[in-house]
Scaffold this motif. Structure first.
Motif, mmCIF file in Angstrom:
data_model
loop_
_atom_site.group_PDB
_atom_site.id
_atom_site.type_symbol
_atom_site.label_atom_id
_atom_site.label_comp_id
_atom_site.label_asym_id
_atom_site.label_seq_id
_atom_site.Cartn_x
_atom_site.Cartn_y
_atom_site.Cartn_z
ATOM 1 N N CYS A 1 -34.444 -87.954 32.037
ATOM 2 C CA CYS A 1 -35.171 -87.948 33.314
ATOM 3 C C CYS A 1 -34.641 -89.029 34.259
ATOM 4 O O CYS A 1 -34.406 -90.164 33.844
ATOM 5 C CB CYS A 1 -36.657 -88.173 33.032
ATOM 6 S SG CYS A 1 -37.646 -88.346 34.518
ATOM 7 N N ILE A 2 -34.476 -88.677 35.524
ATOM 8 C CA ILE A 2 -34.002 -89.648 36.512
ATOM 9 C C ILE A 2 -35.128 -90.030 37.484
ATOM 10 O O ILE A 2 -34.875 -90.602 38.541
ATOM 11 C CB ILE A 2 -32.777 -89.113 37.279
ATOM 12 C CG1 ILE A 2 -33.119 -87.770 37.934
ATOM 13 C CG2 ILE A 2 -31.568 -89.006 36.371
ATOM 14 C CD1 ILE A 2 -32.093 -87.315 38.942
ATOM 15 N N LEU A 3 -36.351 -89.680 37.142
ATOM 16 C CA LEU A 3 -37.545 -90.065 37.906
ATOM 17 C C LEU A 3 -37.475 -89.641 39.377
ATOM 18 O O LEU A 3 -37.919 -90.361 40.264
ATOM 19 C CB LEU A 3 -37.768 -91.580 37.798
ATOM 20 C CG LEU A 3 -38.169 -92.070 36.407
ATOM 21 C CD1 LEU A 3 -38.210 -93.596 36.377
ATOM 22 C CD2 LEU A 3 -39.492 -91.493 35.971
ATOM 23 N N CYS A 4 -36.941 -88.439 39.585
ATOM 24 C CA CYS A 4 -36.901 -87.937 40.961
ATOM 25 C C CYS A 4 -38.272 -87.448 41.400
ATOM 26 O O CYS A 4 -38.519 -87.229 42.583
ATOM 27 C CB CYS A 4 -35.896 -86.802 41.079
ATOM 28 S SG CYS A 4 -36.402 -85.322 40.190
ATOM 29 N N SER A 5 -39.151 -87.216 40.419
ATOM 30 C CA SER A 5 -40.530 -86.793 40.679
ATOM 31 C C SER A 5 -40.658 -85.358 41.197
ATOM 32 O O SER A 5 -41.723 -84.945 41.624
ATOM 33 C CB SER A 5 -41.195 -87.766 41.664
ATOM 34 O OG SER A 5 -42.549 -87.473 41.797
ATOM 35 N N LYS A 6 -39.564 -84.622 41.151
ATOM 36 C CA LYS A 6 -39.672 -83.235 41.631
ATOM 37 C C LYS A 6 -40.687 -82.452 40.811
ATOM 38 O O LYS A 6 -41.476 -81.673 41.353
ATOM 39 C CB LYS A 6 -38.308 -82.532 41.540
ATOM 40 C CG LYS A 6 -37.382 -82.844 42.690
ATOM 41 C CD LYS A 6 -36.207 -81.868 42.638
ATOM 42 C CE LYS A 6 -35.101 -82.301 43.553
ATOM 43 N NZ LYS A 6 -33.953 -81.397 43.512
ATOM 44 N N CYS A 7 -40.664 -82.627 39.492
ATOM 45 C CA CYS A 7 -41.588 -81.858 38.647
ATOM 46 C C CYS A 7 -43.036 -82.189 38.995
ATOM 47 O O CYS A 7 -43.888 -81.302 39.100
ATOM 48 C CB CYS A 7 -41.314 -82.134 37.173
ATOM 49 S SG CYS A 7 -41.354 -83.875 36.739
ATOM 50 N N VAL B 1 -42.636 -89.732 33.446
ATOM 51 C CA VAL B 1 -43.501 -88.598 33.775
ATOM 52 C C VAL B 1 -44.358 -88.299 32.547
ATOM 53 O O VAL B 1 -43.847 -88.223 31.435
ATOM 54 C CB VAL B 1 -42.653 -87.352 34.128
ATOM 55 C CG1 VAL B 1 -43.555 -86.158 34.396
ATOM 56 C CG2 VAL B 1 -41.765 -87.640 35.321
ATOM 57 N N CYS C 1 -36.071 -79.195 38.165
ATOM 58 C CA CYS C 1 -35.521 -80.433 37.578
ATOM 59 C C CYS C 1 -34.001 -80.463 37.780
ATOM 60 O O CYS C 1 -33.299 -79.527 37.391
ATOM 61 C CB CYS C 1 -35.860 -80.487 36.085
ATOM 62 S SG CYS C 1 -35.205 -81.974 35.303
ATOM 63 N N PRO C 2 -33.462 -81.530 38.382
ATOM 64 C CA PRO C 2 -32.030 -81.528 38.701
ATOM 65 C C PRO C 2 -31.128 -81.848 37.513
ATOM 66 O O PRO C 2 -29.914 -81.697 37.599
ATOM 67 C CB PRO C 2 -31.915 -82.626 39.770
ATOM 68 C CG PRO C 2 -33.051 -83.548 39.491
ATOM 69 C CD PRO C 2 -34.155 -82.724 38.902
ATOM 70 N N VAL C 3 -31.728 -82.332 36.425
ATOM 71 C CA VAL C 3 -30.914 -82.730 35.261
ATOM 72 C C VAL C 3 -31.403 -81.980 34.017
ATOM 73 O O VAL C 3 -32.130 -80.997 34.129
ATOM 74 C CB VAL C 3 -30.995 -84.262 35.059
ATOM 75 C CG1 VAL C 3 -30.313 -84.991 36.198
ATOM 76 C CG2 VAL C 3 -32.459 -84.718 34.924
ATOM 77 N N ALA D 1 -33.614 -82.735 31.767
ATOM 78 C CA ALA D 1 -34.848 -83.259 31.177
ATOM 79 C C ALA D 1 -35.858 -82.155 30.873
ATOM 80 O O ALA D 1 -36.651 -82.277 29.940
ATOM 81 C CB ALA D 1 -35.474 -84.276 32.127
ATOM 82 N N LEU D 2 -35.826 -81.085 31.653
ATOM 83 C CA LEU D 2 -36.736 -79.953 31.428
ATOM 84 C C LEU D 2 -35.871 -78.718 31.225
ATOM 85 O O LEU D 2 -35.196 -78.272 32.162
ATOM 86 C CB LEU D 2 -37.666 -79.759 32.630
ATOM 87 C CG LEU D 2 -38.574 -80.936 32.970
ATOM 88 C CD1 LEU D 2 -39.338 -80.670 34.262
ATOM 89 C CD2 LEU D 2 -39.561 -81.208 31.840
HETATM 90 S S1 SF4 Z 1 -37.801 -83.242 37.708
HETATM 91 FE FE1 SF4 Z 1 -36.694 -83.794 35.846
HETATM 92 S S2 SF4 Z 1 -35.594 -85.639 36.391
HETATM 93 FE FE2 SF4 Z 1 -37.094 -85.346 37.989
HETATM 94 S S3 SF4 Z 1 -38.845 -86.573 37.312
HETATM 95 FE FE3 SF4 Z 1 -39.162 -84.518 36.528
HETATM 96 S S4 SF4 Z 1 -38.308 -84.528 34.459
HETATM 97 FE FE4 SF4 Z 1 -37.511 -86.317 35.556
#
Ligand code: SF4
Ligand code: SF4
Ligand code: SF4
Length: 894
Positions: free
Chosen positions: A148-154, A178, A201-203, A205-206
């Motif tokens: 996770c890069i903590l972009c907070s999109k999710c 998150v 999610c851009p990476v 992580a999900l």
């Molecule tokens: S969208 Fe993905 S990368 Fe961004 S906060 Fe959520 S889990 Fe992390």
């Protein structure tokens, strides 16, 4: 739309006023790296990668949060900008695993792209030592927050788009992550498994479980509800392995619910699929060749003249429904053809035709977001039509007033300005009460009524009985709330009415529908964007099955079988003699079968053993038949009773069209071959017809069937596969040049003038009494579809909802000695069903709710077959029951 001009990197760029610098750059094809911005979400400005220099502005603002202005001069690639970006990216990389080759997101990872763009080739900071546990609890996707890069999109998707708020950012600094509300597994949260966060999610992580890259994608339409979401089926080795929403799709713009996103591949390739024809011999099914099965069916069906009936399917394509009704009429010479619209929206078809002249949704899905007021009555939209639920939330976010009218505290109530909790079956009183207020307070649209409508005086007189005292007494809704709802609806224009089976599935369902039509006309909320009366159709192609004439009284396009001119038109086209007598409705067919007046039944893609009211009686009726043919993709509860079972193809294995709830005809495309010897429904029915020596069934492709439909159906006159290549078209679309019709009744109603129809309140046919002290109402689960034939084959959906739940209010449960999770027995005058209790405030005192998805607890053995006299729909939504703890009678009464 006002335009502005700015300069980016020396290039003059035109943009829309209100765009951010990032949007203006992207529209001009200028790349600015970003990881947290998303076109679907509000600007966030957290990743700091999109920093830019703007002349006459201090510092390095983020392009995603800075509005573009006329004359602005922007530089996106200065040394200062790149230094900040590289530093931000290097920090993210330091805190990120570097096993890119084995990451499922490899090649699609936004962080990879940004690092490559910035030319980052080494790691200047030490690597992170933090290892977080991977959450694998959701059956469809994993959460590995190490990536996770903590972009907070999710978090933002779940809150801004879904309105669910299952996850949030917790802790600060290095510990930030998150998490769900209690930092537990996501399966225990209020997550609805829609997968929207996974998509955004851009990476890595999900990630969907078992994610693999398809080798090709096929654009088609979701086979579940009537929303008609556009999807791409990902195919690899002749297997559907993935689904993604079509972002350019008009209907859903990429969004999908859990069933559409995760519930397709497993049922399509399930080992229980029927792959060979089956003939019952000595009470046991034996495998047969197509020749054997088709010859047997053809030889038998010809013997029954008027004693035969055909049930078509709202799951099948338009082309298949057309062929099936043509087969019934032209080959079997009967109008005894119907389908499950009889059980869901028959009152819509007959009610709105009386009021407007057309029995379909008046407006379009994507207009909902611009409504100033939404009256959602008898629709649990977030469960039954989830993507339309998202539209409602969008409207609310933009400031629309939402009035929810529902006996149960459904999810939509969380977003509502007002919740009217009427007693089950009292909708006419509630709506007429609101109309009485509107008339008494002069909030009606007099001009619209005078110019566009008729019969107003007779209708107005019928409001006399709906004084607020009577309305409160009947509905249980306090009079002040009725008044407020009337004022809110009448004074916030444009106002739209959405309804579903909470309105239609009553012994007075047609009256309920007419009440919604009266209300819309009274306030002039018709024929304009974001207004209208909008029935949300249940199954994927229930609108199309109706349009195709899979109804006993009309040919395709609602052309009456009793009209001699139309009869002659179809006789000429089909080169046959047709019956002028409307046939039996689906509900009448079963009664006729029980009475041994109908002796043979050909059922395509429906499962009345679970879907029809008083299912024990349905079973008896089926047992009385001499010959039953069932054509389906699985051996359903109904197919098990058949004499012959014909194995059909799923939507993923056929070409055709579905028509969604907003009258949009959309393509269905073959992605894979049907398994074994199974065949498409249209092919099977055509084969039977040909073996009965009938002409006009020698189609070689569904596009030819659509050409015949267009030639005979004025509202589909301009539809062809060539035109549908570019996307769906909404009927009426009478000519090849016609662009389709997003809004009906714009200048005049289909019937000329809109007709106000006087109404009186009629109570449900069965009320609670000493023997059956509770009311049962039926509903649908988000996780299952119809009788579960398809969704029950999906393991993950069964994990999310594995069985029937009797939802009961804590007060009733306590009076009956029932605790949450207890096994309970529900008894009505018609049957008994055992299921687990769910004790919940969502159900009001005196009312329990159950679905009809689970064969183990067949709820429709309980429901009341009392019919609406016009639409012939049973009263699924209200029946009297008794509930007791299973095993021993529970004390007390509710
Ligand atoms: S969208 Fe993905 S990368 Fe961004 S906060 Fe959520 S889990 Fe992390
Ligand atoms: S799957 Fe849907 S509901 Fe669940 S966390 Fe993601 S966005 Fe929220
Ligand atoms: S909302 Fe309906 S059409 Fe859309 S994905 Fe879900 S089930 Fe399919």
């Amino acid at each position: 739309m006002e335009k502005i001009t700015l300069t980016i990197n020396g290039q003059e760029v035109e943009a829309r006023k209100g765009m951010t610098v990032l949007e203006a750059a992207e529209a001009a094809g200028i790349y600015i790296p970003t990881l947290c911005s998303d076109p679907d979400l509000e600007p966030y400005g957290a990743c700091r990668l999109c920093v830019v220099e703007i002349e006459r502005m201090r510092g390095l603002p983020t392009a995603c949060t800075t509005q573009a202005t006329d004359g602005m001069v922007v530089h996106t690639e200065t040394p200062a900008v790149n230094q900040v970006r590289c530093f931000a990216a290097e920090l993210l990389i330091a805190d990120h695993p570097s096993d890119c080759l084995t990451c499922p997101q490899n090649q699609r990872c936004e962080l990879q792209k940004v690092a490559a763009y910035l030319g980052i080739t080494h790691q200047p900071f030490g690597k992170t030592t933090r290892v977080l546990p991977v959450d694998t609890s959701n059956p469809f996707f994993d959460r590995d927050l190490n990536y996770c890069i903590l972009c907070s999109k999710c978090v933002r998707v779940c809150d801004e788009i879904l309105g669910v708020g299952a996850i949030d950012l917790i802790f600060r600094g290095y510990s930030s992550k998150v998490a769900t509300f209690d930092d537990g597994p996501i399966i225990n949260s209020n997550c609805v498994s829609c997968g929207e966060c996974v998509v955004h999610c851009p990476v890595g992580a999900l990630i969907p479980k078992g994610a693999m890259q398809p080798t090709r994608e096929v654009e088609t339409t979701c086979p579940y509800c009537g929303v008609g979401c556009q999807i791409y089926l990902g195919v690899r080795n002749n297997q559907v392995i993935s689904v993604r929403g079509k972002r350019e799709g008009t209907v859903n713009k990429g969004s999908l619910c859990v069933k559409g996103r995760f519930g397709i591949p497993e049922f399509v390739h399930h080992p229980d699929r029927l792959t060979v024809p089956l003939i019952k011999r000595d009470g046991k099914f034996t495998e047969a060749t197509w020749d054997e099965a088709l010859d047997l069916v053809a030889s038998k069906l010809g013997n029954y003249k008027d004693q035969i009936a055909v049930i078509s399917s709202a799951k099948c394509t338009n082309e298949e429904n057309y062929v099936i009704q043509k087969f019934a009429r032209a080959v079997l010479t009967t109008n005894n053809v119907d389908h499950c619209a009889r059980l869901c929206h028959a009152p819509t078809v007959v009610g709105l035709v009386q009021s407007f002249g057309s029995g379909a949704m008046t407006n379009s899905i994507n207009e909902i977001r611009d409504a100033a007021c939404i009256l959602a009555v008898g629709t649990n939209t977030t469960s039954a039509h989830p993507v339309i639920g998202l539209e409602i939330k969008k409207a609310v976010n933009k400031g629309a007033k939402l009035i929810v009218a529902n006996p149960r505290e459904i999810d939509l109530c969380r977003f509502a300005d007002m919740w009217l909790q009427q007693r089950p079956g009292t909708d006419v009183a509630l709506l007429m009460g609101m109309m009485r207020v509107i008339v008494d307070e002069g909030l009606l649209d007099q001009t619209f009524i005078e110019e566009r409508c008729e019969n107003f005086d007779a209708f107005k007189e019928s409001l006399g009985k709906f004084d607020l005292d009577s309305v409160e007494q009947i509905t249980g809704v306090p009079r002040d709330k009725v008044v407020e709802a009337a004022r809110v609806y009448a004074t916030n224009c444009p106002a739209t009415i959405l309804y579903a089976m909470g309105i239609t599935q009553h012994s007075h369902g047609t009256d309920n529908v007419i009440a919604t039509a009266n209300l819309a006309m009274l306030t002039g909320n018709m024929g304009k964007p974001s207004t209208g009366v909008n029935p949300l159709r249940g199954q994927n192609n229930v609108q199309g099955a109706c349009d195709m004439g899979a109804l006993p009284n009309v040919y395709p396009g609602y052309q009456a079988v009793a009209n001699p001119v139309l009869k002659e038109k179809f006789e000429d086209a089909w080169r046959c003699s047709l019956s002028p007598t409307p046939g039996l409705t689906l509900t009448e067919m079963f009664e006729a079968a029980y009475q041994k007046q109908v002796k043979a039944l050909y059922i395509v893609g429906e499962n009345p053993m679970l879907s029809d009211a008083d299912a024990n009686h349905i079973r008896e009726a089926l047992d009385h038949l001499e010959f039953l043919v069932v054509q389906d993709v699985f051996l359903t509860e109904t197919a098990r009773l058949a004499d012959v079972v014909l194995p059909a193809a799923t939507f993923a294995e056929t070409d055709g069209t579905f028509t969604n709830t907003e009258r949009r005809i959309q393509r269905v495309r073959k992605a894979v071959a049907p398994p074994g010897d199974s065949r498409t429904d249209w092919w099977i029915t055509c084969q039977i017809a040909q073996r009965m020596r009938s002409k006009g069934f020698d189609f070689s492709h569904p596009s030819e069937i659509m050409d015949e439909i267009a030639s005979l159906t004025p509202s589909y006159g301009g539809i062809s596969y060539g035109r549908l290549k570019e996307g769906g078209l909404q009927w009426p679309c009478p000519t090849e040049e016609h662009p389709g019709t997003p809004i009906l009744h714009t200048t005049q109603f289909t019937r000329g003038k809109g007709k106000f129809i006087p109404l009186e309140y009629k109570p449900p046919m069965e009320l609670a009494d000493d023997d059956y002290p509770l009311i049962l109402t039926t509903e649908r689960s988000l996780y299952h579809f119809h009788t579960g034939t398809m969704t029950r084959k999906v393991r993950g959906l069964n994990i999310l909802r594995g069985g029937e739940l009797v939802q009961i209010n804590p007060k009733d449960a306590s009076a009956l000695g029932i605790a949450d999770g207890d096994e309970v027995k529900v008894t009505s005058r018609r049957g008994q069903v055992v299921a687990k209790a769910k004790v919940t405030e969502v159900s009001p005192v005196g009312v329990i709710a159950m679905t009809f998805h689970f064969a183990e607890s067949p709820t429709n053995q309980l429901t009341n077959p009392a019919l609406d006299p016009v639409a012939k729909i049973p009263e699924f939504k209200v029946c009297a029951v008794r509930v007791e703890k299973n095993g021993k009678p529970a004390g007390g009464s509710a």
